[in-house]
Enzyme design. Structure first.
Site, PDB file in Angstrom:
ATOM      1  N   GLU A  12      30.279  32.470  15.090  1.00 11.18           N
ATOM      2  CA  GLU A  12      30.629  31.496  14.053  1.00 11.18           C
ATOM      3  C   GLU A  12      32.140  31.408  13.815  1.00 11.18           C
ATOM      4  O   GLU A  12      32.629  30.409  13.302  1.00 11.18           O
ATOM      5  CB  GLU A  12      29.907  31.834  12.737  1.00 11.18           C
ATOM      6  CG  GLU A  12      28.417  31.542  12.796  1.00 11.18           C
ATOM      7  CD  GLU A  12      27.661  32.047  11.577  1.00 11.18           C
ATOM      8  OE1 GLU A  12      26.736  31.368  11.138  1.00 11.18           O
ATOM      9  OE2 GLU A  12      27.989  33.144  11.074  1.00 11.18           O
ATOM     10  N   GLY A  78      19.785  26.737   7.888  1.00 13.38           N
ATOM     11  CA  GLY A  78      18.560  25.972   8.113  1.00 13.38           C
ATOM     12  C   GLY A  78      18.576  24.759   7.184  1.00 13.38           C
ATOM     13  O   GLY A  78      18.916  24.883   6.005  1.00 13.38           O
ATOM     14  N   ILE A 153      14.455  31.957   7.354  1.00 13.22           N
ATOM     15  CA  ILE A 153      13.325  31.114   6.951  1.00 13.22           C
ATOM     16  C   ILE A 153      12.771  30.370   8.165  1.00 13.22           C
ATOM     17  O   ILE A 153      13.488  29.627   8.826  1.00 13.22           O
ATOM     18  CB  ILE A 153      13.751  30.090   5.864  1.00 13.22           C
ATOM     19  CG1 ILE A 153      14.446  30.804   4.690  1.00 13.22           C
ATOM     20  CG2 ILE A 153      12.546  29.262   5.405  1.00 13.22           C
ATOM     21  CD1 ILE A 153      13.600  31.742   3.883  1.00 13.22           C
ATOM     22  N   MET A 173      21.971  33.156   4.734  1.00 14.05           N
ATOM     23  CA  MET A 173      21.747  34.538   4.333  1.00 14.05           C
ATOM     24  C   MET A 173      22.970  35.238   3.716  1.00 14.05           C
ATOM     25  O   MET A 173      22.934  36.446   3.507  1.00 14.05           O
ATOM     26  CB  MET A 173      21.223  35.334   5.545  1.00 14.05           C
ATOM     27  CG  MET A 173      19.943  34.733   6.112  1.00 14.05           C
ATOM     28  SD  MET A 173      19.335  35.556   7.594  1.00 14.05           S
ATOM     29  CE  MET A 173      18.735  37.095   6.928  1.00 14.05           C
ATOM     30  N   GLU A 174      24.041  34.496   3.447  1.00 16.52           N
ATOM     31  CA  GLU A 174      25.260  35.141   2.925  1.00 16.52           C
ATOM     32  C   GLU A 174      25.953  34.382   1.790  1.00 16.52           C
ATOM     33  O   GLU A 174      26.545  34.990   0.892  1.00 16.52           O
ATOM     34  CB  GLU A 174      26.320  35.330   4.036  1.00 16.52           C
ATOM     35  CG  GLU A 174      25.894  36.228   5.182  1.00 16.52           C
ATOM     36  CD  GLU A 174      25.048  35.516   6.214  1.00 16.52           C
ATOM     37  OE1 GLU A 174      25.118  34.260   6.276  1.00 16.52           O
ATOM     38  OE2 GLU A 174      24.305  36.181   6.960  1.00 16.52           O
ATOM     39  N   ASP A 197      18.992  24.451  12.523  1.00 16.70           N
ATOM     40  CA  ASP A 197      17.529  24.362  12.677  1.00 16.70           C
ATOM     41  C   ASP A 197      16.965  23.782  11.386  1.00 16.70           C
ATOM     42  O   ASP A 197      17.688  23.615  10.415  1.00 16.70           O
ATOM     43  CB  ASP A 197      16.931  25.759  12.928  1.00 16.70           C
ATOM     44  CG  ASP A 197      17.282  26.730  11.804  1.00 16.70           C
ATOM     45  OD1 ASP A 197      18.281  27.446  11.937  1.00 16.70           O
ATOM     46  OD2 ASP A 197      16.581  26.740  10.777  1.00 16.70           O
TER      47      ASP A 197
HETATM   48  N1  ADE Z   1      20.691  30.411   9.242  1.00 17.23           N
HETATM   49  C1  ADE Z   1      20.423  29.458  10.165  1.00 17.23           C
HETATM   50  N2  ADE Z   1      19.143  29.075  10.092  1.00 17.23           N
HETATM   51  C2  ADE Z   1      18.565  29.806   9.119  1.00 17.23           C
HETATM   52  C3  ADE Z   1      17.262  29.895   8.599  1.00 17.23           C
HETATM   53  N3  ADE Z   1      16.279  29.139   9.082  1.00 17.23           N
HETATM   54  N4  ADE Z   1      17.035  30.784   7.605  1.00 17.23           N
HETATM   55  C4  ADE Z   1      18.017  31.564   7.137  1.00 17.23           C
HETATM   56  N5  ADE Z   1      19.268  31.528   7.592  1.00 17.23           N
HETATM   57  C5  ADE Z   1      19.554  30.666   8.580  1.00 17.23           C
END
Ligand code: ADE
Length: 229
Positions: A12, A78, A153, A173-174, A197
């Protein structure tokens, strides 16, 4: 002004590090902090690792040891909101930790007990600079809430819940833990995430495919932003 730029994973921030003029590399808490200039701005770029604890430790080090005046978190996320697809960009207006749950005491899920805010608001100047920089992109960009938790997720039910409970546009997640540390230290921050995604059952597959596009996008945005702040 000293800008702290945090990515969770090496990929990243790799492009950013390549562009940066690096003066010093400092290791702390198993993280490498690259100090130098990016554009013409004094900058510290770091990979914090995945999850809220890594992100929080990293942010506090940026504040205490590197005296950053602004924090920018870039990376992938996501997509949750309607019509948000891989390749799009979400600039956070505010962030919430979706896995904080003291609802047994009557709190709303996401509320950090005894803290006088529910969400962590990003800095308007940084949001506007990100917004302007996004206009130069071919991808669509959105501004809204991003939620964070220590979970990747990959379930349709979970994204429906994140959407209805928090009106979130994206999950990662951060971001919200970086936001909390910045809030506690009164440091302006913004979180910019490229969608990799759709956080659904195929999340893992999309993720691998879109990560290079997502990373290119956020690097482009940052480059533009640094000229505006
Ligand atoms: N980062 C990228 N895609 C994610 C997802 N589906 N869930 C959590 N963090 C992510």
């Amino acid at each position: 002004m000293v800008i702290g730029i945090i990515g969770a994973m090496d990929e990243e921030v790799k492009l950013l590090k390549d562009e940066m003029e690096i003066n010093k590399k400092i290791k702390k808490a198993n993280m490498e902090f690259f100090q130098g200039t990016l554009g013409d701005k004094p900058t510290v770029v770091v990979t914090c690792g995945i999850g809220k604890v890594n992100a929080a430790v990293c942010t506090q080090i940026l504040v205490d040891e590197f005296h950053v005046t602004n924090v920018i978190n870039v990376g992938v996320a996501g997509g949750i909101g309607d019509g948000i697809v891989p390749g799009d960009v979400v600039v956070a207006s505010n962030l919430v930790q979706h896995d904080m749950d003291t609802s047994a005491f009557g709190d709303k899920i996401g509320q950090i007990p005894r803290l006088n805010t529910f969400d962590f608001k990003c800095d308007e100047t940084l949001i506007n600079a990100a917004k302007k920089s996004c206009e130069a992109l071919e991808s669509n960009s959105f501004i809204g809430r991003i939620v964070s938790g220590d979970q990747f997720i990959a379930s349709v039910d979970k994204i429906r819940w994140l959407s209805s409970e928090f009106e979130a546009l994206a999950c990662e997640m951060e971001g919200a833990s970086i936001a909390q540390v910045c809030y506690l230290n009164a440091i302006p921050f913004v979180v910019i995430r490229s969608i990799s995604d759709n956080a659904n059952t195929g999340a893992h597959m999309d993720y691998q495919k879109f990560i290079p596009i997502a990373v290119k996008n956020s690097t482009k945005i940052l480059r533009g932003m640094l000229k505006l702040i």
